[in-house]
Design an enzyme around this catalytic site. Structure first.
Site, PDB file in Angstrom:
ATOM      1  N   CYS A 114       0.815  -1.225   0.000  1.00 31.92           N
ATOM      2  CA  CYS A 114       0.000   0.000   0.000  1.00 31.92           C
ATOM      3  C   CYS A 114       0.848   1.273   0.000  1.00 31.92           C
ATOM      4  CB  CYS A 114      -0.936   0.012   1.202  1.00 31.92           C
ATOM      5  SG  CYS A 114      -1.949  -1.463   1.279  1.00 31.92           S
ATOM      6  N   HIS A 254      -3.736   6.974   2.672  1.00 31.05           N
ATOM      7  CA  HIS A 254      -4.073   5.679   2.074  1.00 31.05           C
ATOM      8  C   HIS A 254      -5.429   5.255   2.635  1.00 31.05           C
ATOM      9  CE1 HIS A 254      -4.146   1.570   0.954  1.00 31.05           C
ATOM     10  NE2 HIS A 254      -3.844   1.104   2.151  1.00 31.05           N
ATOM     11  N   ASN A 284     -10.103  -0.665  -0.080  1.00 29.82           N
ATOM     12  CA  ASN A 284      -8.646  -0.492  -0.048  1.00 29.82           C
ATOM     13  C   ASN A 284      -8.077  -0.966  -1.387  1.00 29.82           C
ATOM     14  OD1 ASN A 284      -5.895  -0.761   0.346  1.00 29.82           O
ATOM     15  ND2 ASN A 284      -6.070  -1.801   2.320  1.00 29.82           N
TER      16      ASN A 284
HETATM   17  O1  UT7 Z   1      -3.786  -1.440   3.662  1.00 32.95           O
HETATM   18  C1  UT7 Z   1      -2.766  -2.003   4.380  1.00 32.95           C
HETATM   19  C2  UT7 Z   1      -2.961  -2.101   5.786  1.00 32.95           C
HETATM   20  N1  UT7 Z   1      -4.158  -2.744   6.205  1.00 32.95           N
HETATM   21  C3  UT7 Z   1      -4.794  -2.234   7.212  1.00 32.95           C
HETATM   22  O2  UT7 Z   1      -4.402  -1.193   7.690  1.00 32.95           O
HETATM   23  C4  UT7 Z   1      -5.951  -2.986   7.802  1.00 32.95           C
HETATM   24  C5  UT7 Z   1      -5.928  -2.816   9.283  1.00 32.95           C
HETATM   25  N2  UT7 Z   1      -6.943  -3.539  10.010  1.00 32.95           N
HETATM   26  C6  UT7 Z   1      -8.258  -3.250   9.924  1.00 32.95           C
HETATM   27  O3  UT7 Z   1      -8.682  -2.429   9.129  1.00 32.95           O
HETATM   28  C7  UT7 Z   1      -9.178  -3.935  10.890  1.00 32.95           C
HETATM   29  O4  UT7 Z   1      -8.406  -4.657  11.822  1.00 32.95           O
HETATM   30  C8  UT7 Z   1     -10.198  -4.891  10.234  1.00 32.95           C
HETATM   31  C9  UT7 Z   1     -11.274  -4.083   9.530  1.00 32.95           C
HETATM   32  C10 UT7 Z   1      -9.504  -5.808   9.260  1.00 32.95           C
HETATM   33  C11 UT7 Z   1     -10.900  -5.735  11.303  1.00 32.95           C
HETATM   34  O5  UT7 Z   1     -11.502  -4.915  12.284  1.00 32.95           O
HETATM   35  P1  UT7 Z   1     -11.303  -5.217  13.836  1.00 32.95           P
HETATM   36  O6  UT7 Z   1     -12.104  -4.227  14.550  1.00 32.95           O
HETATM   37  O7  UT7 Z   1      -9.807  -5.206  14.061  1.00 32.95           O
HETATM   38  O8  UT7 Z   1     -11.949  -6.631  13.999  1.00 32.95           O
HETATM   39  P2  UT7 Z   1     -11.304  -8.010  14.497  1.00 32.95           P
HETATM   40  O9  UT7 Z   1     -10.354  -8.535  13.465  1.00 32.95           O
HETATM   41  O10 UT7 Z   1     -10.787  -7.833  15.885  1.00 32.95           O
HETATM   42  O11 UT7 Z   1     -12.583  -8.945  14.506  1.00 32.95           O
HETATM   43  C12 UT7 Z   1     -13.675  -8.687  15.394  1.00 32.95           C
HETATM   44  C13 UT7 Z   1     -14.764  -9.704  15.160  1.00 32.95           C
HETATM   45  C14 UT7 Z   1     -14.275 -11.153  15.133  1.00 32.95           C
HETATM   46  O12 UT7 Z   1     -15.238 -11.947  15.775  1.00 32.95           O
HETATM   47  P3  UT7 Z   1     -14.998 -12.461  17.294  1.00 32.95           P
HETATM   48  O13 UT7 Z   1     -13.728 -13.253  17.233  1.00 32.95           O
HETATM   49  O14 UT7 Z   1     -14.889 -11.211  18.092  1.00 32.95           O
HETATM   50  O15 UT7 Z   1     -16.230 -13.271  17.546  1.00 32.95           O
HETATM   51  C15 UT7 Z   1     -14.264 -11.496  13.668  1.00 32.95           C
HETATM   52  O16 UT7 Z   1     -14.442 -12.876  13.432  1.00 32.95           O
HETATM   53  O17 UT7 Z   1     -15.374  -9.488  13.877  1.00 32.95           O
HETATM   54  C16 UT7 Z   1     -15.431 -10.711  13.148  1.00 32.95           C
HETATM   55  N3  UT7 Z   1     -15.342 -10.415  11.730  1.00 32.95           N
HETATM   56  C17 UT7 Z   1     -16.402 -10.171  10.937  1.00 32.95           C
HETATM   57  N4  UT7 Z   1     -17.725 -10.159  11.191  1.00 32.95           N
HETATM   58  C18 UT7 Z   1     -18.553  -9.859  10.156  1.00 32.95           C
HETATM   59  C19 UT7 Z   1     -14.217 -10.299  10.983  1.00 32.95           C
HETATM   60  N5  UT7 Z   1     -14.540  -9.992   9.707  1.00 32.95           N
HETATM   61  C20 UT7 Z   1     -15.892  -9.915   9.656  1.00 32.95           C
HETATM   62  C21 UT7 Z   1     -16.802  -9.628   8.630  1.00 32.95           C
HETATM   63  N6  UT7 Z   1     -18.118  -9.610   8.922  1.00 32.95           N
HETATM   64  N7  UT7 Z   1     -16.409  -9.337   7.357  1.00 32.95           N
END
Ligand code: UT7
Length: 327
Positions: A114, A254, A284
């Site tokens: 990115c 970004h 993204n």
């Molecule tokens: O571009 C290069 C760099 N990339 C980034 O900067 C991305 C950085 N990270 C992020 O943007 C975020 O971490 C995400 C959007 C990817 C995820 O958000 P989060 O608030 O960090 O969520 P998490 O990974 O901690 O997941 C929370 C919950 C999980 O469920 P449990 O374990 O709490 O029951 C996931 O399984 O959300 C669940 N989950 C979803 N639920 C519905 C993960 N993906 C989804 C989904 N729909 N698509």
């Protein structure tokens, strides 16, 4: 006066097919509400079966050339930032050169995920300052949908396809790129990567069965590092140029996650009305996200002569970068 480089024109291209959150709800266990709250994304664009990264870059580059009033033969170097090149080799820059008919240009690709566009701009800026090149086309292009695991809800809702391009020339006054800063930390390579298809895990039936050719991301850890490093590099770039964040006209981040963008803007005390956001429409798009956002900001009249604009990016590598431009 020290020679500077400046961006003389921009172009962008987004594939026609729109994939909305509500359509994704029908494909897997997710919801518009979750995606919107956690990321800010509402829809993304998807390249069709005939479109590879160079095809998207070609469309964006044609527009940038046309707006600059230049022909393809006027370009003496092409730098393409991408992690979804047409093939492992030759470079996507070579495909783009051929499509454009840029017969006087050499070309190569940059892989900094990115941050790839800002890494490429850093190189273009250095080559212009050194006098090695006079007119450089820099494109960021991604067909991320082709390396996205459509069964993995933790990543597939995030990415989209698109391309942006800029033309860089020597500046004849004090406007232009004031400075660009790039960083890497290879210790954190495993936060975002594609494990298969390279010389570590060559493509095989087993690598495909293990889905190693798709993007893997530790989203939560990546998020935390992103917020910290983006603040650091943004402040470093501003301090280097003796500019206070309050002097910025625009922040073009970004487009990975609205919460990362808000947290960075908050830490810099830049109000959100000075921040360009388009991830709601495109998700993204990795190396393409900054040149697309820059192009949209220019076309919508949000950038005026003399404005100070900060660009910042973070991504796989890990890599991060920022650039300060006086427009
Ligand atoms: O571009 C290069 C760099 N990339 C980034 O900067 C991305 C950085 N990270 C992020 O943007 C975020 O971490 C995400 C959007 C990817 C995820 O958000 P989060 O608030 O960090 O969520 P998490 O990974 O901690 O997941 C929370 C919950 C999980 O469920 P449990 O374990 O709490 O029951 C996931 O399984 O959300 C669940 N989950 C979803 N639920 C519905 C993960 N993906 C989804 C989904 N729909 N698509």
């Amino acid at each position: 006066m020290l020679l500077r480089s400046r961006i003389i024109s921009t172009g962008s291209y987004l594939p026609e097919k729109v994939l909305s959150n509500s359509e994704m709800e029908k494909m897997l266990d997710t919801s518009d509400e979750w995606i919107t709250e956690r990321t800010g994304i509402k829809e993304r664009r998807i390249a069709d079966n005939t479109q590879a990264a160079s095809d998207l870059a070609f469309e964006a580059s044609k527009i940038a050339l046309e707006r600059a009033g230049l022909g393809p033969e006027d370009i003496d170097l092409i730098i393409v930032a991408t992690i979804t090149g047409d093939m492992p080799f030759p470079s996507t820059a070579c495909f783009l050169q051929d499509k454009l008919g840029a017969t006087n240009a050499a070309g190569f690709d940059i892989n900094a995920a990115c941050s790839g566009f800002l890494y490429s701009l850093y190189i273009a800026d250095s080559f212009i300052k050194s006098g090695m090149h006079r007119r450089i086309l820099v494109a960021g292009t991604e067909a991320l949908s082709k390396i996205t695991d459509w069964d993995d809800r933790t990543t597939c809702v995030l990415f989209g396809d698109g391309a942006g391009a800029v033309i860089v020339e020597p500046s004849n006054d004090d406007s232009g790129i004031l400075s660009i800063h790039i960083n890497s930390d290879g210790k954190m390579w495993d936060l975002i990567h594609v494990p298969g298809g390279g010389s570590r895990n060559p493509a095989s039936q087993s690598s495909i069965e293990q889905r190693l050719h798709y993007i893997k991301m530790k989203g939560n850890e990546t998020f935390k590092v992103a917020v910290r490093t983006l603040e650091d590099i943004a402040l470093k770039t501003l301090q280097e140029n003796n500019i206070d964040p309050s002097g910025l006209s625009l922040l073009i981040p970004h487009q990975a996650n609205l919460r990362i963008i808000q947290a960075t803007a908050d830490r810099l005390k830049v109000p959100m009305d000075k921040v360009i956001i388009n991830l709601d429409k495109y998700g993204n798009t990795s190396a393409a996200s900054i040149p697309i956002a820059l192009d949209e900001a220019l076309q919508s009249g949000r950038i005026k002569e003399g404005d100070y604009i900060l660009l910042e990016a973070f991504g796989g590598g890990l890599t991060w970068a920022s650039a300060l431009i006086k427009w």
